[in-house]
Design an enzyme around this catalytic site. Structure first.
Site, short mmCIF file in Angstrom:
data_model
loop_
_atom_site.label_atom_id
_atom_site.label_comp_id
_atom_site.label_asym_id
_atom_site.label_seq_id
_atom_site.Cartn_x
_atom_site.Cartn_y
_atom_site.Cartn_z
N CYS A 3 30.81 -57.36 -14.19
CA CYS A 3 30.41 -58.31 -13.17
C CYS A 3 29.94 -59.60 -13.84
O CYS A 3 28.90 -59.62 -14.52
CB CYS A 3 29.31 -57.74 -12.27
N CYS A 11 23.15 -63.14 -10.27
CA CYS A 11 22.77 -62.11 -9.30
C CYS A 11 22.33 -60.86 -10.05
O CYS A 11 22.99 -60.43 -10.99
CB CYS A 11 23.96 -61.79 -8.39
N CYS A 14 22.49 -55.54 -8.22
CA CYS A 14 22.94 -54.21 -8.67
C CYS A 14 22.07 -53.77 -9.84
O CYS A 14 22.43 -53.91 -11.01
CB CYS A 14 24.41 -54.25 -9.06
N CYS A 92 32.07 -61.55 -6.51
CA CYS A 92 31.39 -60.26 -6.59
C CYS A 92 32.41 -59.12 -6.55
O CYS A 92 33.22 -59.03 -5.62
CB CYS A 92 30.42 -60.12 -5.42
N GLN A 216 29.15 -48.52 8.90
CA GLN A 216 28.86 -48.36 7.47
C GLN A 216 29.70 -49.32 6.64
O GLN A 216 30.87 -49.57 6.93
CB GLN A 216 29.16 -46.92 7.04
N GLU A 266 22.48 -44.99 22.34
CA GLU A 266 22.35 -46.14 21.43
C GLU A 266 21.75 -47.30 22.22
O GLU A 266 22.11 -47.53 23.38
CB GLU A 266 23.73 -46.51 20.88
N ASN A 316 20.94 -40.19 13.47
CA ASN A 316 21.27 -41.13 12.40
C ASN A 316 20.42 -42.38 12.61
O ASN A 316 20.91 -43.44 13.00
CB ASN A 316 22.76 -41.48 12.45
N CYS A 343 19.62 -43.00 5.73
CA CYS A 343 19.81 -43.98 4.66
C CYS A 343 18.50 -44.24 3.93
O CYS A 343 18.43 -45.15 3.09
CB CYS A 343 20.38 -45.28 5.23
#
Length: 384
Positions: A3, A11, A14, A92, A216, A266, A316, A343
């Site tokens: 990268c 950046c 990550c 990226c 997602q 939802e 979820n 998550c």
């Protein structure tokens, strides 16, 4: 993964990029198991862990939320630095090639349509973000997040140019976010194209994705997540299934079966419209159980408390987790099986500890976010 943005210091998002990928995954699995063990004690030892799901190390992100900064003549498309100035990240390597190819064209469109980038330090300008999503078929949806509709006429005027340069672009919208605050989008969405949804074909289910619907960001791993949940749900041959925080209906619509009623709840109206559209399309094709799928716009905890419990519940939730009210309802509901997709392992552990009658028996880590500390986890719970 190589990268240039990381190597040059542009950046550092990550944080694990220098760690070999297998070690990243092993570390995440260890962190997940330690969190659940600390919260659940001996009950955590009963979890049978399946092999983690991994995907490509690069080119996997199918959604980009790009901050636009700089000037009309020289816009940056990427992120902001600590001082609020733009850092260009068109190169990226995380993004799907369809997105990477589109970034330079969208940056040129900023100049063509004279869209003044918003300056956070000065609190002036119009264009805040470009949100770009790619479907498995390579089609694109672009959303221009603006402070007002001042530039709307110019975007309409030059839209044909943009679509000529970017033929895969099938949905274009303007989202209005007038406030100076740290959010990505506002409530008002203006659709500029004939189509107002992207088709996310996952094989057995072709989801409809409307502009303000969540999906997602890693489609390959999401496909595996849906399949895993559908397998665990189907094992007990339930007659009734709820999908709470259902989004565009991904879990619910993968769990359809003859004689089974599936209900998705939802709070986002746009997401529910997406789910209903997919269900109707599947029913029209004669998919078993599709006609018995229902999607409701409601607050999940409040809705659950006023309805008789089903055989299986899928949850979820957002990163904040279920919360005390819904966890308490699940604990006392008598539901035999719960499949919890999370998550945020911290709130997952907290919620599981609040439901001691629902024992986690199987679990799986899904590495939705390589090179970062984040991951998805799914756990099957059975009533003790």
């Amino acid at each position: 993964m190589e990268c240039l943005a990381y190597d040059s210091g542009r950046c550092r998002s990550c944080t694990l990029i220098e760690t070999p990928y297998p070690r990243q995954v092993a570390s995440k699995q260890d962190a997940l198991e330690r969190l659940l063990s600390a919260a659940l004690g001996d009950a955590a030892s009963a979890i049978a862990w399946r092999e983690p799901v991994v995907g490509p190390e690069s080119g996997f992100r199918t959604k980009a939320k790009m901050v636009v900064a700089g000037t009309i003549e020289e816009p940056t498309v990427g992120i902001l630095d600590a001082a609020g100035h733009g850092v260009d990240l068109r190169d990226c390597p995380l993004y799907d090639p369809a997105l990477t190819a589109a970034f330079p064209i969208l940056a040129t469109f900023v100049t063509v349509a004279a869209l003044r980038p918003y300056s956070v330090p000065e609190r002036r300008g119009e264009l805040k973000h470009i949100i770009l999503t790619a479907s498995p078929a390579g089609e694109l949806m672009a959303r221009f997040v603006l402070r007002s509709t001042e530039a709307l006429a110019r975007i309409r005027k030059h839209l044909a140019w943009l679509q000529e340069q970017l033929p895969a672009l099938v949905v274009v919208t303007v989202n209005v976010l007038p406030e100076h605050r740290a959010v990505v989008e506002g409530d008002v969405e203006i659709v500029l194209t004939e189509r107002d949804e992207l088709h996310m074909d996952l094989g057995s289910v072709d989801l409809r994705l409307r502009p303000q619907s969540f999906f997602q960001t890693n489609t390959d791993v999401a496909r595996a997540l849906y399949a895993q949940v559908a397998q665990w749900v189907g094992e007990s041959l339930p007659v009734s299934v709820w999908d709470l925080y259902c989004g565009v209906g991904g879990f619910a619509l993968h769990c359809l079966a003859d004689g089974r009623t599936v209900t998705g709840i939802e709070s986002s109206e746009q997401a529910v419209l997406s789910a209903r559209g997919t269900a109707a399309q599947m029913a029209g094709r004669g998919v078993p159980g599709a006609a018995d799928a229902h999607f409701v716009v409601a607050d999940a905890p409040a809705w659950a408390e006023t309805h008789a419990a089903p055989d299986v519940v899928i949850v979820n939730p957002p990163r904040r987790g279920l919360g005390a009210a819904l966890a308490g309802w699940l604990e006392s509901s008598g539901v035999g099986r719960v499949v919890y997709s999370s998550c945020n392992a911290v709130t997952l552990a907290r919620d599981l500890a609040a439901m001691p009658s629902l024992v986690p028996v199987r679990g799986r880590l899904l590495d939705m976010f390589p090179h970062t500390e984040h991951f998805e986890a799914v756990v099957l719970l059975k009533r003790h």
